[in-house]
Scaffold this active site. Structure first.
Site, PDB file in Angstrom:
ATOM      1  N   LYS A 161       4.322  -8.523 -12.289  1.00  0.00           N
ATOM      2  CA  LYS A 161       4.648  -9.957 -12.160  1.00  0.00           C
ATOM      3  C   LYS A 161       3.429 -10.741 -11.654  1.00  0.00           C
ATOM      4  O   LYS A 161       3.049 -11.757 -12.225  1.00  0.00           O
ATOM      5  CB  LYS A 161       5.835 -10.179 -11.203  1.00  0.00           C
ATOM      6  CG  LYS A 161       7.113  -9.482 -11.622  1.00  0.00           C
ATOM      7  CD  LYS A 161       8.250  -9.757 -10.680  1.00  0.00           C
ATOM      8  CE  LYS A 161       8.049  -9.243  -9.272  1.00  0.00           C
ATOM      9  NZ  LYS A 161       7.968  -7.776  -9.155  1.00  0.00           N
ATOM     10  N   ARG A 198      15.669 -13.708  -6.433  1.00  0.00           N
ATOM     11  CA  ARG A 198      15.782 -12.265  -6.354  1.00  0.00           C
ATOM     12  C   ARG A 198      17.201 -11.822  -5.992  1.00  0.00           C
ATOM     13  O   ARG A 198      17.461 -10.640  -5.883  1.00  0.00           O
ATOM     14  CB  ARG A 198      14.852 -11.806  -5.255  1.00  0.00           C
ATOM     15  CG  ARG A 198      14.116 -10.551  -5.548  1.00  0.00           C
ATOM     16  CD  ARG A 198      13.066 -10.528  -4.495  1.00  0.00           C
ATOM     17  NE  ARG A 198      12.301  -9.376  -4.413  1.00  0.00           N
ATOM     18  CZ  ARG A 198      10.979  -9.350  -4.601  1.00  0.00           C
ATOM     19  NH1 ARG A 198      10.346 -10.428  -4.971  1.00  0.00           N
ATOM     20  NH2 ARG A 198      10.327  -8.257  -4.405  1.00  0.00           N
ATOM     21  N   ARG A 230      -2.299   0.341  -5.959  1.00  0.00           N
ATOM     22  CA  ARG A 230      -2.688  -1.072  -5.922  1.00  0.00           C
ATOM     23  C   ARG A 230      -3.581  -1.373  -4.722  1.00  0.00           C
ATOM     24  O   ARG A 230      -3.364  -0.878  -3.621  1.00  0.00           O
ATOM     25  CB  ARG A 230      -1.442  -1.960  -5.830  1.00  0.00           C
ATOM     26  CG  ARG A 230      -1.828  -3.427  -5.576  1.00  0.00           C
ATOM     27  CD  ARG A 230      -0.707  -4.390  -5.753  1.00  0.00           C
ATOM     28  NE  ARG A 230       0.486  -4.021  -5.017  1.00  0.00           N
ATOM     29  CZ  ARG A 230       1.673  -4.556  -5.242  1.00  0.00           C
ATOM     30  NH1 ARG A 230       1.827  -5.450  -6.194  1.00  0.00           N
ATOM     31  NH2 ARG A 230       2.706  -4.175  -4.535  1.00  0.00           N
ATOM     32  N   ARG A 282      -1.424  -2.938   0.772  1.00  0.00           N
ATOM     33  CA  ARG A 282      -0.295  -3.591   1.448  1.00  0.00           C
ATOM     34  C   ARG A 282       0.499  -2.571   2.255  1.00  0.00           C
ATOM     35  O   ARG A 282       0.694  -1.444   1.799  1.00  0.00           O
ATOM     36  CB  ARG A 282       0.629  -4.239   0.400  1.00  0.00           C
ATOM     37  CG  ARG A 282       0.206  -5.637   0.022  1.00  0.00           C
ATOM     38  CD  ARG A 282       0.918  -6.185  -1.179  1.00  0.00           C
ATOM     39  NE  ARG A 282       2.358  -5.970  -1.235  1.00  0.00           N
ATOM     40  CZ  ARG A 282       3.133  -6.450  -2.214  1.00  0.00           C
ATOM     41  NH1 ARG A 282       2.609  -7.173  -3.189  1.00  0.00           N
ATOM     42  NH2 ARG A 282       4.427  -6.211  -2.233  1.00  0.00           N
ATOM     43  N   ARG A 320      12.184  -0.196  -2.108  1.00  0.00           N
ATOM     44  CA  ARG A 320      12.099  -1.480  -2.831  1.00  0.00           C
ATOM     45  C   ARG A 320      12.742  -1.364  -4.204  1.00  0.00           C
ATOM     46  O   ARG A 320      13.395  -2.299  -4.676  1.00  0.00           O
ATOM     47  CB  ARG A 320      10.621  -1.905  -2.963  1.00  0.00           C
ATOM     48  CG  ARG A 320      10.085  -2.444  -1.648  1.00  0.00           C
ATOM     49  CD  ARG A 320       8.581  -2.427  -1.591  1.00  0.00           C
ATOM     50  NE  ARG A 320       7.938  -3.234  -2.609  1.00  0.00           N
ATOM     51  CZ  ARG A 320       6.637  -3.165  -2.893  1.00  0.00           C
ATOM     52  NH1 ARG A 320       5.855  -2.348  -2.227  1.00  0.00           N
ATOM     53  NH2 ARG A 320       6.139  -3.929  -3.818  1.00  0.00           N
TER      54      ARG A 320
HETATM   55  P1  AP5 Z   1       1.470  -6.293  -9.698  1.00  0.00           P
HETATM   56  O1  AP5 Z   1       1.116  -7.312 -10.728  1.00  0.00           O
HETATM   57  O2  AP5 Z   1       0.936  -6.473  -8.333  1.00  0.00           O
HETATM   58  O3  AP5 Z   1       3.052  -6.062  -9.703  1.00  0.00           O
HETATM   59  P2  AP5 Z   1       4.228  -6.967  -9.144  1.00  0.00           P
HETATM   60  O4  AP5 Z   1       5.328  -6.924 -10.147  1.00  0.00           O
HETATM   61  O5  AP5 Z   1       3.728  -8.320  -8.738  1.00  0.00           O
HETATM   62  O6  AP5 Z   1       4.617  -6.078  -7.895  1.00  0.00           O
HETATM   63  P3  AP5 Z   1       4.947  -6.452  -6.399  1.00  0.00           P
HETATM   64  O7  AP5 Z   1       4.912  -5.140  -5.660  1.00  0.00           O
HETATM   65  O8  AP5 Z   1       4.052  -7.529  -5.852  1.00  0.00           O
HETATM   66  O9  AP5 Z   1       6.364  -6.976  -6.534  1.00  0.00           O
HETATM   67  P4  AP5 Z   1       7.438  -6.980  -5.490  1.00  0.00           P
HETATM   68  O10 AP5 Z   1       8.438  -7.772  -6.209  1.00  0.00           O
HETATM   69  O11 AP5 Z   1       7.901  -5.679  -4.973  1.00  0.00           O
HETATM   70  O12 AP5 Z   1       6.709  -7.612  -4.199  1.00  0.00           O
HETATM   71  P5  AP5 Z   1       6.654  -9.103  -3.638  1.00  0.00           P
HETATM   72  O13 AP5 Z   1       5.286  -9.349  -3.165  1.00  0.00           O
HETATM   73  O14 AP5 Z   1       7.284 -10.072  -4.579  1.00  0.00           O
HETATM   74  O15 AP5 Z   1       1.013  -4.859 -10.281  1.00  0.00           O
HETATM   75  C1  AP5 Z   1       1.161  -3.686  -9.485  1.00  0.00           C
HETATM   76  C2  AP5 Z   1      -0.057  -2.760  -9.711  1.00  0.00           C
HETATM   77  O16 AP5 Z   1      -0.062  -2.279 -11.060  1.00  0.00           O
HETATM   78  C3  AP5 Z   1      -1.413  -3.454  -9.503  1.00  0.00           C
HETATM   79  O17 AP5 Z   1      -2.279  -2.547  -8.909  1.00  0.00           O
HETATM   80  C4  AP5 Z   1      -1.863  -3.822 -10.925  1.00  0.00           C
HETATM   81  O18 AP5 Z   1      -3.274  -3.813 -10.982  1.00  0.00           O
HETATM   82  C5  AP5 Z   1      -1.248  -2.693 -11.754  1.00  0.00           C
HETATM   83  N1  AP5 Z   1      -0.786  -3.126 -13.085  1.00  0.00           N
HETATM   84  C6  AP5 Z   1      -0.089  -4.262 -13.378  1.00  0.00           C
HETATM   85  N2  AP5 Z   1       0.211  -4.299 -14.701  1.00  0.00           N
HETATM   86  C7  AP5 Z   1      -0.303  -3.151 -15.236  1.00  0.00           C
HETATM   87  C8  AP5 Z   1      -0.317  -2.594 -16.560  1.00  0.00           C
HETATM   88  N3  AP5 Z   1       0.249  -3.228 -17.595  1.00  0.00           N
HETATM   89  N4  AP5 Z   1      -0.899  -1.388 -16.731  1.00  0.00           N
HETATM   90  C9  AP5 Z   1      -1.484  -0.731 -15.694  1.00  0.00           C
HETATM   91  N5  AP5 Z   1      -1.516  -1.204 -14.424  1.00  0.00           N
HETATM   92  C10 AP5 Z   1      -0.918  -2.399 -14.209  1.00  0.00           C
HETATM   93  O19 AP5 Z   1       7.652  -8.999  -2.394  1.00  0.00           O
HETATM   94  C11 AP5 Z   1       7.336  -8.257  -1.249  1.00  0.00           C
HETATM   95  C12 AP5 Z   1       8.486  -8.326  -0.267  1.00  0.00           C
HETATM   96  O20 AP5 Z   1       8.711  -9.706   0.142  1.00  0.00           O
HETATM   97  C13 AP5 Z   1       9.857  -7.868  -0.791  1.00  0.00           C
HETATM   98  O21 AP5 Z   1      10.027  -6.478  -0.696  1.00  0.00           O
HETATM   99  C14 AP5 Z   1      10.806  -8.656   0.136  1.00  0.00           C
HETATM  100  O22 AP5 Z   1      10.914  -8.059   1.404  1.00  0.00           O
HETATM  101  C15 AP5 Z   1      10.091  -9.985   0.308  1.00  0.00           C
HETATM  102  N6  AP5 Z   1      10.501 -10.989  -0.699  1.00  0.00           N
HETATM  103  C16 AP5 Z   1       9.719 -11.541  -1.674  1.00  0.00           C
HETATM  104  N7  AP5 Z   1      10.421 -12.407  -2.412  1.00  0.00           N
HETATM  105  C17 AP5 Z   1      11.676 -12.415  -1.914  1.00  0.00           C
HETATM  106  C18 AP5 Z   1      12.868 -13.096  -2.281  1.00  0.00           C
HETATM  107  N8  AP5 Z   1      12.909 -13.960  -3.317  1.00  0.00           N
HETATM  108  N9  AP5 Z   1      13.988 -12.859  -1.560  1.00  0.00           N
HETATM  109  C19 AP5 Z   1      13.969 -11.992  -0.519  1.00  0.00           C
HETATM  110  N10 AP5 Z   1      12.884 -11.309  -0.119  1.00  0.00           N
HETATM  111  C20 AP5 Z   1      11.739 -11.518  -0.819  1.00  0.00           C
END
Ligand code: AP5
Length: 217
Positions: free
Chosen positions: A13, A87, A126, A159, A170
């Site tokens: 994402k 979410r 990552r 992270r 997660r």
């Molecule tokens: P990346 O692009 O970073 O993936 P992502 O989908 O953004 O993953 P996140 O871990 O950031 O998502 P998340 O939803 O768990 O965390 P968030 O920060 O939103 O890619 C991942 C890795 O793969 C990278 O190293 C990249 O280089 C590699 N990659 C990407 N695409 C690739 C491909 N095609 N091929 C190969 N490699 C690839 O949330 C964190 C925390 O915040 C949550 O757990 C929760 O506690 C809280 N939170 C956030 N939003 C909310 C909400 N709306 N409600 C409640 N709590 C929330």
């Protein structure tokens, strides 16, 4: 343009929202990035969110809705792409109501699909830039100089929620609380499933194919 990118942790994402923001000039609004900023600044919200994030659980809806509503109010006229929000079905309902009150809606919902095994490999490999939010992967998308951000030279970090144990939590949270959001949107409008297991460039090309007509490209 108002776009939502849904998907499990590690689906890509953040990676693809950055590319979307660059290509179409929209704001990239990542709830995770905003929460990490709040934590780094030691705000009340950051302190409240910390325990949930480190355990792989969701931060309570009321805190998130307030935070994201504020971010969306400040969006540029070109629009935004939402990353990590909504979410829960409750968050999605609140967003729909608030957009309807402004005579608007979401133009496109994309759902990035990846296999669970891919998620664990991507998340544990990552590395992120604490300064600009740049995202790398030790194998799939390494920086030019090991451990250093290409854009601003800042040392990259892992992270705290990117350990295998927390990733598995997660993923569980995602299936229980976020997968129903996909069904919620399917009842309102088309949701485009994108196979995000492949090479990042190929995944981006499929995403742009969907979004270009919306942007008049
Ligand atoms: P990346 O692009 O970073 O993936 P992502 O989908 O953004 O993953 P996140 O871990 O950031 O998502 P998340 O939803 O768990 O965390 P968030 O920060 O939103 O890619 C991942 C890795 O793969 C990278 O190293 C990249 O280089 C590699 N990659 C990407 N695409 C690739 C491909 N095609 N091929 C190969 N490699 C690839 O949330 C964190 C925390 O915040 C949550 O757990 C929760 O506690 C809280 N939170 C956030 N939003 C909310 C909400 N709306 N409600 C409640 N709590 C929330």
């Amino acid at each position: 343009m108002r776009i939502i990118l849904l998907g499990a942790p590690g689906a890509g994402k953040g990676t693809h929202c950055k590319r979307i923001a660059e290509r179409y000039g929209v704001a990239h609004m990542s709830s995770g990035d905003i929460l990490r900023r709040e934590r780094a600044e030691g705000t009340e919200l950051g302190k409240k969110a910390q325990g949930y994030m480190d355990a792989g659980a969701l931060v309570p809806d009321d805190l998130i809705v307030e935070m994201m509503s504020q971010a969306i109010r400040q969006a540029p006229p070109a629009g935004y792409v939402l990353d990590g929000f909504p979410r829960t079905v409750n968050q999605a309902q609140v967003l729909s109501k608030s957009l309807a009150a402004q005579d608007g809606g979401i133009d496109m919902v994309l759902d990035l699909r990846v296999d669970d095994g891919v998620v664990v490999e991507r998340i544990t490999g990552r590395r992120s830039c604490p300064e600009c939010g740049g995202v790398y992967h030790v194998k799939n998308m390494p920086p030019k100089v090991d451990g250093i951000c290409d854009k601003d030279g800042t040392p990259l970090i892992q992270r705290p929620d990117d350990t295998e144990e927390v990733v598995r939590n997660r993923l569980g949270t995602y299936y229980r609380q976020t997968q129903p959001v996909v069904d919620y949107y399917k009842e309102q409008q088309p949701v485009y499933e994108i196979d995000a297991n492949g090479d990042p460039g190929a995944v981006a090309a499929v995403i742009f194919e969907k979004l270009d007509p919306l942007a008049g490209k």
